[in-house]
Design an enzyme around this catalytic site. Sequence first.
Site, mmCIF file in Angstrom:
data_model
loop_
_atom_site.group_PDB
_atom_site.id
_atom_site.type_symbol
_atom_site.label_atom_id
_atom_site.label_comp_id
_atom_site.label_asym_id
_atom_site.label_seq_id
_atom_site.Cartn_x
_atom_site.Cartn_y
_atom_site.Cartn_z
ATOM 1 C CG HIS A 5 -2.041 0.941 1.121
ATOM 2 N ND1 HIS A 5 -1.935 2.275 1.420
ATOM 3 C CD2 HIS A 5 -3.307 0.744 0.684
ATOM 4 C CE1 HIS A 5 -3.090 2.859 1.178
ATOM 5 N NE2 HIS A 5 -3.943 1.963 0.736
ATOM 6 C CG ASP A 25 -8.560 -4.270 -2.833
ATOM 7 O OD1 ASP A 25 -9.780 -4.106 -2.713
ATOM 8 O OD2 ASP A 25 -7.778 -3.384 -3.204
HETATM 9 N N1 ACO Z 1 4.197 -7.629 -4.866
HETATM 10 C C1 ACO Z 1 5.544 -7.603 -5.036
HETATM 11 N N2 ACO Z 1 6.314 -6.522 -4.854
HETATM 12 C C2 ACO Z 1 5.692 -5.395 -4.492
HETATM 13 C C3 ACO Z 1 4.300 -5.319 -4.288
HETATM 14 C C4 ACO Z 1 3.541 -6.482 -4.487
HETATM 15 N N3 ACO Z 1 2.217 -6.513 -4.320
HETATM 16 N N4 ACO Z 1 3.952 -4.052 -3.938
HETATM 17 C C5 ACO Z 1 5.102 -3.344 -3.908
HETATM 18 N N5 ACO Z 1 6.143 -4.157 -4.231
HETATM 19 C C6 ACO Z 1 7.574 -3.774 -4.229
HETATM 20 C C7 ACO Z 1 7.923 -2.989 -5.484
HETATM 21 O O1 ACO Z 1 8.359 -3.828 -6.533
HETATM 22 C C8 ACO Z 1 9.010 -2.088 -4.977
HETATM 23 O O2 ACO Z 1 10.186 -2.856 -4.860
HETATM 24 P P1 ACO Z 1 11.624 -2.166 -5.158
HETATM 25 O O3 ACO Z 1 11.777 -1.143 -4.069
HETATM 26 O O4 ACO Z 1 12.584 -3.279 -5.099
HETATM 27 O O5 ACO Z 1 11.508 -1.542 -6.518
HETATM 28 C C9 ACO Z 1 8.557 -1.764 -3.538
HETATM 29 O O6 ACO Z 1 7.771 -2.898 -3.139
HETATM 30 C C10 ACO Z 1 7.741 -0.485 -3.408
HETATM 31 O O7 ACO Z 1 6.641 -0.569 -4.321
HETATM 32 P P2 ACO Z 1 6.038 0.675 -5.115
HETATM 33 O O8 ACO Z 1 5.354 0.189 -6.336
HETATM 34 O O9 ACO Z 1 7.106 1.711 -5.278
HETATM 35 O O10 ACO Z 1 5.004 1.220 -4.064
HETATM 36 P P3 ACO Z 1 3.768 2.158 -4.393
HETATM 37 O O11 ACO Z 1 3.448 2.864 -3.148
HETATM 38 O O12 ACO Z 1 4.015 2.986 -5.608
HETATM 39 O O13 ACO Z 1 2.586 1.125 -4.800
HETATM 40 C C11 ACO Z 1 0.778 -0.352 -4.652
HETATM 41 C C12 ACO Z 1 1.581 0.743 -3.944
HETATM 42 C C13 ACO Z 1 0.336 0.131 -6.040
HETATM 43 C C14 ACO Z 1 -0.479 -0.642 -3.844
HETATM 44 C C15 ACO Z 1 1.654 -1.622 -4.750
HETATM 45 O O14 ACO Z 1 2.017 -2.100 -3.470
HETATM 46 C C16 ACO Z 1 0.999 -2.721 -5.552
HETATM 47 O O15 ACO Z 1 1.098 -2.744 -6.792
HETATM 48 N N6 ACO Z 1 0.263 -3.679 -4.882
HETATM 49 C C17 ACO Z 1 -0.463 -4.688 -5.589
HETATM 50 C C18 ACO Z 1 -1.768 -4.104 -6.109
HETATM 51 C C19 ACO Z 1 -2.782 -3.892 -5.000
HETATM 52 O O16 ACO Z 1 -2.981 -4.748 -4.142
HETATM 53 N N7 ACO Z 1 -3.446 -2.737 -5.061
HETATM 54 C C20 ACO Z 1 -4.484 -2.365 -4.082
HETATM 55 C C21 ACO Z 1 -4.005 -1.324 -3.136
HETATM 56 S S1 ACO Z 1 -5.227 -0.927 -1.944
HETATM 57 C C22 ACO Z 1 -6.330 0.050 -2.788
HETATM 58 O O17 ACO Z 1 -6.007 0.819 -3.628
HETATM 59 C C23 ACO Z 1 -7.696 -0.097 -2.476
#
Ligand code: ACO
Length: 432
Positions: free
Chosen positions: A308, A365
């Site tokens: 998140h 979710d």
């Molecule tokens: N699985 C694997 N790796 C992940 C995940 C994941 N679900 N989420 C983040 N990471 C990793 C990224 O690859 C990144 O790694 P790095 O630092 O080595 O590059 C690090 O964790 C940080 O991730 P970001 O994408 O920079 O974080 P951001 O805050 O931009 O994204 C998000 C947040 C979009 C929710 C992300 O965690 C994600 O894609 N999760 C999966 C989708 C999801 O569940 N979305 C629902 C969110 S809740 C809502 O909106 C209602």
Amino acid sequence: MNSKTAQLIVDGHTYELPVIIGTTGEKAIDIKNLLKESGYITLDSGYMNTGSCESGITYLNGEKGILRYRGYNIEDLAEKCVFVEVAYLLLTGELPNPKELDQFKNDMTRYALIHEDMIHFFDHFPPNSSPMSILSTMVGSLHDFYPEMDFDEDPYGGITTATARLLSKIRTLAAFSYKKSIGHPLVYPRADLCYCGNFLNMMFNRPNIEYHVEPLLVSALNKLLILHADHEQNCSTSTVRLVGSSGVRLYPSISAGVGALWGPLHGGANVAVIRMLEAIYADNGDFDKYIKMAKDPDNPYRLTGFGHRVYKTYDPRAKIIKDVTHQILDTMQIKDPLLDIAQELEYRVSRDDYFVSRNLYPNVDFYSGIVYRAMNIPTNMFTVMFALGRLPGWISHWQEMHMDKENNKIGRPRQIYQGIVERPFVVMEDRP
Ligand code: ACO
């Protein structure tokens, strides 16, 4: 008024920037006048560190896992309220007294029908249309069917006619889109059922089988909608504010919010989670394969339902939904193999350094889809369920933005241009 300032030194000049402190101690540097004074803008793709407004609706502390609507802890609201009370709280700032609650519930009944001409719209979507595209279209078209003003002369609390209409009608629109998608006759709203009971009845009642609205499911649905009701400046809420800032009416602003919610990184994640759990199940529980893909920096695959932008600890909403999931499945004696897959995945992720070091915990979710499955809500309706829940939050933010006369400006970010500076225009010889 806070007298603290921050200093920015650039090109040998020191600029004094006002500091804003929130009621819970959150700190911000106000850069509103920086461009005018220094010629510099700030750059922050994805708004990782940009506050777009000051708001009194929801407080969220991602480090400590705190979520409060209008000062009330989410745990208390989910335990002790029904969804319409929480909607009222978000919209007006206060929980309703019994008289106000009665009036609000009456409005939910009074406005539940949709104009019969709108029903023809449903007939002309292609088969297998996404319920989210139908919902977005239908909500936008309320603009023409209900052209009353967004702000009544004398709204009670903060509830305007447009607000009450939208909150009530969105259930009918959602349930009708489902009925149309399966080719069943529409079930009209009833005056004797509560907000959530009415929705379940419109979804599942049918002429040849008696449908009984199950109180356990009504209670679970109330909780789920409350947990989704607001989450401060998330992608869809920011969209609603941005679109609304152009001066367009409430309904098209909300329609845009539905579009923003749809994406798999936001509200669409609840659909993607189920697809992921199904894939792991079909792969005979090969967790390692999916975890490996998610950890591979060259693979865009992610474990949906984890991570998140704001929470760096367990999402408090996910905790409550996990409890609701167990309660529903145990009481209804449902054995869903996807729950076992979800729990095992969470267990493995919680012991994997990649996820632990990045603070990736289950989000709202992760478990919600399993409850919806137990209610017989089809997967392609999950994000619509999220939209039903998020609606009071969207409207509250839209109203708050309009009430803030001092800062109510059209949303218009800047950019740093990195393209070709200028070139002479040469007419190509073979140009028609
Ligand atoms: N699985 C694997 N790796 C992940 C995940 C994941 N679900 N989420 C983040 N990471 C990793 C990224 O690859 C990144 O790694 P790095 O630092 O080595 O590059 C690090 O964790 C940080 O991730 P970001 O994408 O920079 O974080 P951001 O805050 O931009 O994204 C998000 C947040 C979009 C929710 C992300 O965690 C994600 O894609 N999760 C999966 C989708 C999801 O569940 N979305 C629902 C969110 S809740 C809502 O909106 C209602």
